[in-house]
Design a protein around this motif. Structure first.
Motif, PDB file in Angstrom:
ATOM      1  N   VAL A  67       1.342  -1.732   0.080  1.00 32.53           N
ATOM      2  CA  VAL A  67       0.286  -0.138   0.058  1.00 32.53           C
ATOM      3  C   VAL A  67       1.317   1.112   0.300  1.00 32.53           C
ATOM      4  N   LEU A  68       1.710   1.067   1.082  1.00 30.05           N
ATOM      5  CA  LEU A  68       3.011   2.332   0.916  1.00 30.05           C
ATOM      6  C   LEU A  68       3.585   2.756  -0.325  1.00 30.05           C
ATOM      7  N   CYS A  69       4.161   1.876  -1.272  1.00 30.88           N
ATOM      8  CA  CYS A  69       4.616   1.923  -2.298  1.00 30.88           C
ATOM      9  C   CYS A  69       3.680   2.266  -3.646  1.00 30.88           C
ATOM     10  N   LEU A  70       2.563   1.245  -3.336  1.00 29.30           N
ATOM     11  CA  LEU A  70       1.705   2.515  -4.652  1.00 29.30           C
ATOM     12  C   LEU A  70       0.718   3.800  -3.715  1.00 29.30           C
ATOM     13  N   VAL A  71       0.917   4.572  -3.242  1.00 29.57           N
ATOM     14  CA  VAL A  71       0.992   5.716  -2.549  1.00 29.57           C
ATOM     15  C   VAL A  71       1.863   6.586  -2.381  1.00 29.57           C
ATOM     16  N   LEU A  72       3.137   6.283  -3.078  1.00 24.63           N
ATOM     17  CA  LEU A  72       4.412   6.499  -3.261  1.00 24.63           C
ATOM     18  C   LEU A  72       4.320   6.919  -4.403  1.00 24.63           C
ATOM     19  N   PHE A 105      20.911  16.646  -7.705  1.00 27.23           N
ATOM     20  CA  PHE A 105      18.901  16.453  -8.351  1.00 27.23           C
ATOM     21  C   PHE A 105      18.919  18.903  -8.311  1.00 27.23           C
ATOM     22  N   ALA A 106      19.185  19.511  -7.840  1.00 25.44           N
ATOM     23  CA  ALA A 106      18.519  20.495  -7.725  1.00 25.44           C
ATOM     24  C   ALA A 106      19.732  21.405  -9.047  1.00 25.44           C
ATOM     25  N   MET A 107      20.871  21.034  -9.189  1.00 24.42           N
ATOM     26  CA  MET A 107      21.491  21.236 -10.741  1.00 24.42           C
ATOM     27  C   MET A 107      20.446  20.902 -11.852  1.00 24.42           C
ATOM     28  N   CYS A 108      20.242  19.383 -11.737  1.00 30.70           N
ATOM     29  CA  CYS A 108      19.474  18.676 -12.283  1.00 30.70           C
ATOM     30  C   CYS A 108      18.274  19.600 -13.368  1.00 30.70           C
ATOM     31  N   PHE A 109      17.516  20.210 -11.858  1.00 30.19           N
ATOM     32  CA  PHE A 109      16.100  20.318 -12.351  1.00 30.19           C
ATOM     33  C   PHE A 109      16.790  22.445 -13.196  1.00 30.19           C
ATOM     34  N   LEU A 110      17.937  22.822 -12.124  1.00 32.97           N
ATOM     35  CA  LEU A 110      17.749  24.541 -13.126  1.00 32.97           C
ATOM     36  C   LEU A 110      18.766  24.321 -14.539  1.00 32.97           C
ATOM     37  N   PRO A 133      14.275  18.769 -16.213  1.00 33.47           N
ATOM     38  CA  PRO A 133      13.084  18.336 -14.671  1.00 33.47           C
ATOM     39  C   PRO A 133      12.149  17.523 -14.653  1.00 33.47           C
ATOM     40  N   LEU A 134      11.591  17.164 -16.241  1.00 28.16           N
ATOM     41  CA  LEU A 134      10.791  15.990 -15.509  1.00 28.16           C
ATOM     42  C   LEU A 134      11.049  14.588 -16.131  1.00 28.16           C
ATOM     43  N   MET A 135      12.549  14.301 -16.577  1.00 26.19           N
ATOM     44  CA  MET A 135      13.411  12.947 -16.622  1.00 26.19           C
ATOM     45  C   MET A 135      13.696  12.705 -15.089  1.00 26.19           C
ATOM     46  N   VAL A 136      14.061  13.683 -13.725  1.00 24.34           N
ATOM     47  CA  VAL A 136      14.411  13.904 -13.011  1.00 24.34           C
ATOM     48  C   VAL A 136      13.200  13.231 -12.382  1.00 24.34           C
ATOM     49  N   SER A 137      12.306  13.750 -12.098  1.00 24.52           N
ATOM     50  CA  SER A 137      10.968  13.565 -11.651  1.00 24.52           C
ATOM     51  C   SER A 137      10.227  12.605 -11.692  1.00 24.52           C
ATOM     52  N   ILE A 138      10.726  11.477 -13.147  1.00 28.74           N
ATOM     53  CA  ILE A 138       9.934  10.655 -13.181  1.00 28.74           C
ATOM     54  C   ILE A 138      11.261   9.573 -12.558  1.00 28.74           C
ATOM     55  N   LEU A 139      12.706   9.474 -12.417  1.00 31.77           N
ATOM     56  CA  LEU A 139      13.267   8.962 -11.923  1.00 31.77           C
ATOM     57  C   LEU A 139      12.999   8.887 -10.341  1.00 31.77           C
ATOM     58  N   LEU A 140      13.093   9.933  -9.855  1.00 32.87           N
ATOM     59  CA  LEU A 140      12.261  10.449  -8.204  1.00 32.87           C
ATOM     60  C   LEU A 140      11.743   8.725  -7.998  1.00 32.87           C
ATOM     61  N   CYS A 141      10.378   8.243  -9.332  1.00 27.24           N
ATOM     62  CA  CYS A 141       9.560   7.378  -8.637  1.00 27.24           C
ATOM     63  C   CYS A 141      10.140   6.155  -8.397  1.00 27.24           C
ATOM     64  N   PRO A 142      11.171   5.461  -9.428  1.00 29.43           N
ATOM     65  CA  PRO A 142      11.952   3.925  -9.148  1.00 29.43           C
ATOM     66  C   PRO A 142      12.355   4.833  -7.788  1.00 29.43           C
ATOM     67  N   LEU A 143      13.172   5.630  -7.641  1.00 26.71           N
ATOM     68  CA  LEU A 143      13.774   5.465  -5.996  1.00 26.71           C
ATOM     69  C   LEU A 143      13.533   5.973  -4.981  1.00 26.71           C
ATOM     70  N   SER A 144      12.236   6.636  -4.976  1.00 25.31           N
ATOM     71  CA  SER A 144      11.520   6.331  -3.653  1.00 25.31           C
ATOM     72  C   SER A 144      11.349   5.312  -3.414  1.00 25.31           C
ATOM     73  N   LEU A 145      10.641   4.538  -4.072  1.00 28.62           N
ATOM     74  CA  LEU A 145      10.190   3.272  -3.903  1.00 28.62           C
ATOM     75  C   LEU A 145      11.211   2.504  -2.895  1.00 28.62           C
ATOM     76  N   VAL A 146      12.446   1.936  -3.956  1.00 28.89           N
ATOM     77  CA  VAL A 146      13.945   1.338  -2.979  1.00 28.89           C
ATOM     78  C   VAL A 146      14.199   2.062  -1.982  1.00 28.89           C
ATOM     79  N   LEU A 147      13.889   3.344  -1.679  1.00 30.84           N
ATOM     80  CA  LEU A 147      14.555   4.139  -0.557  1.00 30.84           C
ATOM     81  C   LEU A 147      13.189   3.920   0.609  1.00 30.84           C
TER      82      LEU A 147
END
Length: 148
Positions: free
Chosen positions: A1-6, A91-96, A105-119
């Motif tokens: 459930v946590l992974c789905l919400v994240l 990450f700030a550099m990637c957005f800037l 910025p879109l690619m970094v945001s999409i990358l944050l999904c699997p990274l946050s699931l692993v964390l």
């Protein structure tokens, strides 16, 4: 459930931040306007990673079998905080860099999904990480005899 919400929350944030349905043009304009700070973030990343490398943080020779650690408890905490600062600055550099590369910025945001699931998985189900198995070294490498 946590992974789905994240996963759903990060995906919804990506759509809201970077699409025309959300505030995509405004967010991109703000990042492009502050794009000069990308160089500063890159310098911070380079200096912090260089300092951690010079202090033998990533693979200390005096602590065999351990990675990303320091010898003292204060040094361990301080070094890991510095590593977190370097990751956040990256990450700030990637957005800037949106002025020159508007899709990053879109690619970094999409990358944050699997990274946050692993964390999240590491937080919920902690495991022993970077453990050096001394039993294998004591016995030696097992011999694999093959029949010819």
């Amino acid at each position: 459930v946590l992974c789905l919400v994240l996963a759903l929350s990060i995906s919804a944030a990506s759509v809201g931040l970077w699409s025309d349905m959300g505030c995509g043009p405004h967010c991109l304009t703000v990042l492009q306007h502050h794009g000069d700070y990308a160089l500063h973030c890159g310098i911070v990343v380079a200096l912090v990673v260089l300092a951690l490398y010079m202090s033998d943080f990533f693979f200390p020779p005096h602590l065999p079998g351990q990675y990303c650690t320091a010898s003292s408890p204060f040094g361990r905490t301080f070094s890991r905080c510095c590593l977190c600062i370097a990751v956040l600055a990256f990450f700030a550099m990637c957005f800037l860099v949106a002025r020159d590369h508007p899709t990053v910025p879109l690619m970094v945001s999409i990358l944050l999904c699997p990274l946050s699931l692993v964390l999240a998985r590491q937080v919920v189900r902690p495991r022993r990480r970077f453990v050096h198995d001394t039993a294998i070294e004591a016995v030696g490498e097992p011999s694999h005899d093959r029949d010819s």
